[in-house]
Design a protein around this motif. Sequence first.
Motif, PDB file in Angstrom:
ATOM      1  N   GLN A 305      13.601  29.362  57.999  1.00 26.90           N
ATOM      2  CA  GLN A 305      13.920  28.154  58.752  1.00 26.90           C
ATOM      3  C   GLN A 305      15.328  28.264  59.305  1.00 26.90           C
ATOM      4  OE1 GLN A 305      11.968  25.625  59.427  1.00 26.90           O
ATOM      5  NE2 GLN A 305      10.253  25.858  58.017  1.00 26.90           N
ATOM      6  N   GLY A 306      15.486  28.047  60.588  1.00 24.94           N
ATOM      7  CA  GLY A 306      16.800  28.066  61.201  1.00 24.94           C
ATOM      8  C   GLY A 306      17.136  29.404  61.822  1.00 24.94           C
ATOM      9  N   PRO A 307      18.025  29.395  62.811  1.00 25.41           N
ATOM     10  CA  PRO A 307      18.331  30.621  63.553  1.00 25.41           C
ATOM     11  C   PRO A 307      19.051  31.685  62.737  1.00 25.41           C
ATOM     12  CG  PRO A 307      19.752  28.819  64.251  1.00 25.41           C
ATOM     13  CD  PRO A 307      18.706  28.219  63.379  1.00 25.41           C
ATOM     14  N   ARG A 308      19.882  31.302  61.789  1.00 23.94           N
ATOM     15  CA  ARG A 308      20.627  32.309  61.034  1.00 23.94           C
ATOM     16  C   ARG A 308      19.718  33.066  60.072  1.00 23.94           C
ATOM     17  NH1 ARG A 308      25.810  32.407  62.031  1.00 23.94           N
ATOM     18  NH2 ARG A 308      26.686  30.656  63.207  1.00 23.94           N
ATOM     19  N   ARG A 309      18.799  32.363  59.461  1.00 22.61           N
ATOM     20  CA  ARG A 309      17.820  33.063  58.626  1.00 22.61           C
ATOM     21  C   ARG A 309      16.901  33.923  59.476  1.00 22.61           C
ATOM     22  NH1 ARG A 309      15.717  29.036  53.770  1.00 22.61           N
ATOM     23  NH2 ARG A 309      17.760  28.744  52.761  1.00 22.61           N
ATOM     24  N   ALA A 310      16.611  33.458  60.686  1.00 20.35           N
ATOM     25  CA  ALA A 310      15.801  34.265  61.600  1.00 20.35           C
ATOM     26  C   ALA A 310      16.512  35.566  61.947  1.00 20.35           C
ATOM     27  CB  ALA A 310      15.492  33.470  62.859  1.00 20.35           C
ATOM     28  N   ALA A 311      17.829  35.490  62.140  1.00 18.67           N
ATOM     29  CA  ALA A 311      18.601  36.710  62.418  1.00 18.67           C
ATOM     30  C   ALA A 311      18.545  37.663  61.231  1.00 18.67           C
ATOM     31  CB  ALA A 311      20.043  36.343  62.747  1.00 18.67           C
ATOM     32  N   GLY A 312      18.589  37.112  60.005  1.00 16.50           N
ATOM     33  CA  GLY A 312      18.449  37.966  58.829  1.00 16.50           C
ATOM     34  C   GLY A 312      17.077  38.595  58.733  1.00 16.50           C
ATOM     35  N   SER A 360      10.835  34.958  63.537  1.00 17.64           N
ATOM     36  CA  SER A 360      12.230  35.167  63.925  1.00 17.64           C
ATOM     37  C   SER A 360      12.392  35.331  65.429  1.00 17.64           C
ATOM     38  CB  SER A 360      12.796  36.402  63.209  1.00 17.64           C
ATOM     39  OG  SER A 360      12.094  37.578  63.584  1.00 17.64           O
ATOM     40  N   SER A 361      11.461  36.010  66.082  1.00 21.75           N
ATOM     41  CA  SER A 361      11.599  36.272  67.516  1.00 21.75           C
ATOM     42  C   SER A 361      11.627  34.974  68.311  1.00 21.75           C
ATOM     43  CB  SER A 361      10.453  37.170  67.986  1.00 21.75           C
ATOM     44  OG  SER A 361      10.521  37.392  69.383  1.00 21.75           O
ATOM     45  N   TRP A 362      10.664  34.078  68.043  1.00 25.39           N
ATOM     46  CA  TRP A 362      10.615  32.834  68.806  1.00 25.39           C
ATOM     47  C   TRP A 362      11.764  31.905  68.431  1.00 25.39           C
ATOM     48  CZ3 TRP A 362       8.211  31.790  73.090  1.00 25.39           C
ATOM     49  CH2 TRP A 362       8.183  30.479  73.545  1.00 25.39           C
ATOM     50  N   GLU A 363      12.114  31.851  67.134  1.00 20.65           N
ATOM     51  CA  GLU A 363      13.223  30.990  66.708  1.00 20.65           C
ATOM     52  C   GLU A 363      14.513  31.394  67.393  1.00 20.65           C
ATOM     53  OE1 GLU A 363      15.424  28.085  65.006  1.00 20.65           O
ATOM     54  OE2 GLU A 363      13.241  28.279  64.880  1.00 20.65           O
ATOM     55  N   LEU A 364      14.785  32.689  67.466  1.00 18.64           N
ATOM     56  CA  LEU A 364      16.000  33.151  68.129  1.00 18.64           C
ATOM     57  C   LEU A 364      15.908  32.959  69.637  1.00 18.64           C
ATOM     58  CD1 LEU A 364      16.767  36.417  66.113  1.00 18.64           C
ATOM     59  CD2 LEU A 364      18.030  34.259  66.051  1.00 18.64           C
ATOM     60  N   ALA A 365      14.719  33.167  70.211  1.00 19.34           N
ATOM     61  CA  ALA A 365      14.572  32.960  71.649  1.00 19.34           C
ATOM     62  C   ALA A 365      14.914  31.528  72.031  1.00 19.34           C
ATOM     63  CB  ALA A 365      13.145  33.296  72.083  1.00 19.34           C
ATOM     64  N   VAL A 366      14.528  30.560  71.193  1.00 21.19           N
ATOM     65  CA  VAL A 366      14.850  29.158  71.453  1.00 21.19           C
ATOM     66  C   VAL A 366      16.315  28.875  71.179  1.00 21.19           C
ATOM     67  CG1 VAL A 366      14.381  26.775  70.738  1.00 21.19           C
ATOM     68  CG2 VAL A 366      12.491  28.392  70.988  1.00 21.19           C
ATOM     69  N   SER A 367      16.807  29.325  70.031  1.00 15.75           N
ATOM     70  CA  SER A 367      18.164  28.962  69.592  1.00 15.75           C
ATOM     71  C   SER A 367      19.249  29.622  70.431  1.00 15.75           C
ATOM     72  CB  SER A 367      18.344  29.345  68.116  1.00 15.75           C
ATOM     73  OG  SER A 367      17.404  28.685  67.301  1.00 15.75           O
ATOM     74  N   LEU A 368      18.980  30.788  70.982  1.00 15.90           N
ATOM     75  CA  LEU A 368      19.995  31.505  71.760  1.00 15.90           C
ATOM     76  C   LEU A 368      20.030  31.066  73.217  1.00 15.90           C
ATOM     77  CD1 LEU A 368      19.533  35.152  70.391  1.00 15.90           C
ATOM     78  CD2 LEU A 368      21.153  33.403  69.649  1.00 15.90           C
ATOM     79  N   LEU A 430      25.109  32.884  68.408  1.00 13.73           N
ATOM     80  CA  LEU A 430      24.971  31.591  67.741  1.00 13.73           C
ATOM     81  C   LEU A 430      26.326  30.955  67.473  1.00 13.73           C
ATOM     82  CD1 LEU A 430      22.112  32.415  65.195  1.00 13.73           C
ATOM     83  CD2 LEU A 430      21.960  30.846  67.132  1.00 13.73           C
ATOM     84  N   ASP A 431      27.290  31.766  67.041  1.00 20.82           N
ATOM     85  CA  ASP A 431      28.639  31.249  66.810  1.00 20.82           C
ATOM     86  C   ASP A 431      29.264  30.746  68.108  1.00 20.82           C
ATOM     87  OD1 ASP A 431      28.479  31.827  64.120  1.00 20.82           O
ATOM     88  OD2 ASP A 431      29.408  33.807  64.308  1.00 20.82           O
ATOM     89  N   ALA A 432      29.037  31.500  69.189  1.00 14.97           N
ATOM     90  CA  ALA A 432      29.602  31.091  70.480  1.00 14.97           C
ATOM     91  C   ALA A 432      28.979  29.797  70.977  1.00 14.97           C
ATOM     92  CB  ALA A 432      29.406  32.212  71.508  1.00 14.97           C
ATOM     93  N   LEU A 433      27.664  29.662  70.814  1.00 15.76           N
ATOM     94  CA  LEU A 433      26.998  28.441  71.252  1.00 15.76           C
ATOM     95  C   LEU A 433      27.408  27.245  70.401  1.00 15.76           C
ATOM     96  CD1 LEU A 433      23.372  29.764  71.940  1.00 15.76           C
ATOM     97  CD2 LEU A 433      25.068  29.058  73.635  1.00 15.76           C
ATOM     98  N   ALA A 434      27.632  27.474  69.111  1.00 16.68           N
ATOM     99  CA  ALA A 434      28.057  26.385  68.233  1.00 16.68           C
ATOM    100  C   ALA A 434      29.459  25.906  68.566  1.00 16.68           C
ATOM    101  CB  ALA A 434      27.987  26.832  66.777  1.00 16.68           C
ATOM    102  N   ALA A 435      30.285  26.785  69.118  1.00 14.82           N
ATOM    103  CA  ALA A 435      31.664  26.418  69.436  1.00 14.82           C
ATOM    104  C   ALA A 435      31.800  25.742  70.790  1.00 14.82           C
ATOM    105  CB  ALA A 435      32.550  27.669  69.407  1.00 14.82           C
ATOM    106  N   GLU A 436      30.736  25.783  71.622  1.00 11.43           N
ATOM    107  CA  GLU A 436      30.839  25.220  72.972  1.00 11.43           C
ATOM    108  C   GLU A 436      30.990  23.707  73.021  1.00 11.43           C
ATOM    109  OE1 GLU A 436      27.641  26.565  75.354  1.00 11.43           O
ATOM    110  OE2 GLU A 436      28.492  28.536  75.710  1.00 11.43           O
ATOM    111  N   PRO A 437      30.274  22.916  72.208  1.00 12.21           N
ATOM    112  CA  PRO A 437      30.371  21.466  72.351  1.00 12.21           C
ATOM    113  C   PRO A 437      31.756  20.903  72.071  1.00 12.21           C
ATOM    114  CG  PRO A 437      28.399  22.057  71.149  1.00 12.21           C
ATOM    115  CD  PRO A 437      29.226  23.306  71.280  1.00 12.21           C
ATOM    116  N   ALA A 438      32.539  21.545  71.190  1.00 11.39           N
ATOM    117  CA  ALA A 438      33.848  20.996  70.834  1.00 11.39           C
ATOM    118  C   ALA A 438      34.781  20.927  72.033  1.00 11.39           C
ATOM    119  CB  ALA A 438      34.461  21.825  69.706  1.00 11.39           C
TER     120      ALA A 438
END
Length: 446
Positions: A305-312, A360-368, A430-438
């Motif tokens: 569940q979640g993009p980081r676990r998908a990356a793992g 993982s493929s679809w989760e990352l495709a959506v999250s990225l 993922l880190d870059a996208l998380a930092a964009e809203p701030a």
Amino acid sequence: MRRGGEIRKARRGEREPGLVAQLRRPPGGRDARIMLLAQALDRAGTGVWAAACVLYFTFVIGLDPGQVGILLGASGVAGIAGSPLAGHLADRFPVRSLLIGAHLLRLVALCLLLVVTDFALLLPVVAVTHLGDRAAKTLEMLFATRVAGDRRATYQALSRSSANAGYALGAGLAAIGLAVGTRGAYHVLILANALSFLVAAALVWRTREPRGRGLVTAPAPAPADAAAPQTARAAGSPSPWRDRGYLRFVLLDIPMSLDDSILAIGIPLWLVSHTTAPHELVPAFLVVNTVLVVVLQLRVSARVQGPRRAAGAVALYGLTTLLCCVLLAVATGGGAWAASAALLAAAVLVTAAELMRSVSSWELAVSLAPREARASYLGVAGMAQSVQKSAGPLLLTGAVMAAGPAGWIALGAAVAGLSLVQRRASLRRLDALAAEPAPAAAAARA
């Protein structure tokens, strides 16, 4: 007492409901349940045709093996365009209407096979069928990602389980027609697949178009001070074709989908040409794969569940594929029993890789992907599997198996190495996208 009970429950971990219970109440409710049924029926029809198409083109139409190869290869190339085309249109039109159109397009193209026998005319007809297939699969996942929201991994697992069950049912039904072997029997199989498209279109028509056209998941309500930047982003949605980071993800996702060709082509051909295992073992690979996917896909998705676990999970995919390839390499060194055991173990491992990849493929495709342009981004991401389906068989037969056991070792090592690259690149994005809203929020307040 209640608080203590909640703590103990959290420590034990809540168990996910079983497969049947989840199918009754899937993420997305009524519309998701209808869509899952439509997918299962669609895949049952696809299983009927997949089991019969090569024999139909050979014994009924009268094509030689070279023509069959050209026909299926060209249709596979045409299918590559289906995903980005579906994503592009989904940014502008309702996904529900597009999916109904894709099913009806496939219905018409398949019915034409009943009357078209000329090779030159068969090429565009089969190509359109494959184009519609890939477009429909992308549109199904776009619809699911909208209605399931953050629980899209669970929906994906349910979709995989029901689709595999439908596919296996269709392949079993096809065996009856193949046993009869007459032209009429083959025509009945074609009509059965066409009927599945018609019923699927009727079921999709019963669903409701989810909100958030072009966004895939409807955006959460935004505070007043953030309205301006959201409007600006919606006005100029980014293009996936200009996003190098996302294109890198899609490119690396191609080798992360090789499990499909390894299972369907690599293992059977390797058994026949390089081992002493009995040929009767080949159907067992599909049985092992289908049963494990139906039984385990939901459990795997619960752990990814979640993009980081998908990356793992991508890194685990590479390791599992490497172990599978090692077993295939050593399968040539023993007798029939040892080879059979190694090949069956390889089928289990490649299925484990498939289980992780499918989530993982679809989760990352959506999250990225940027939220405001996810439909077009996911259309481009869908190209990875289409390219693999066209290039994977050529890679395995023309390079890997030609090099012998060393070819399998090299392939496994390459996939494992690329999986680590994919994992690292995904986490960075993922880190870059998380930092964009701030910064955007700070600019809005200023």
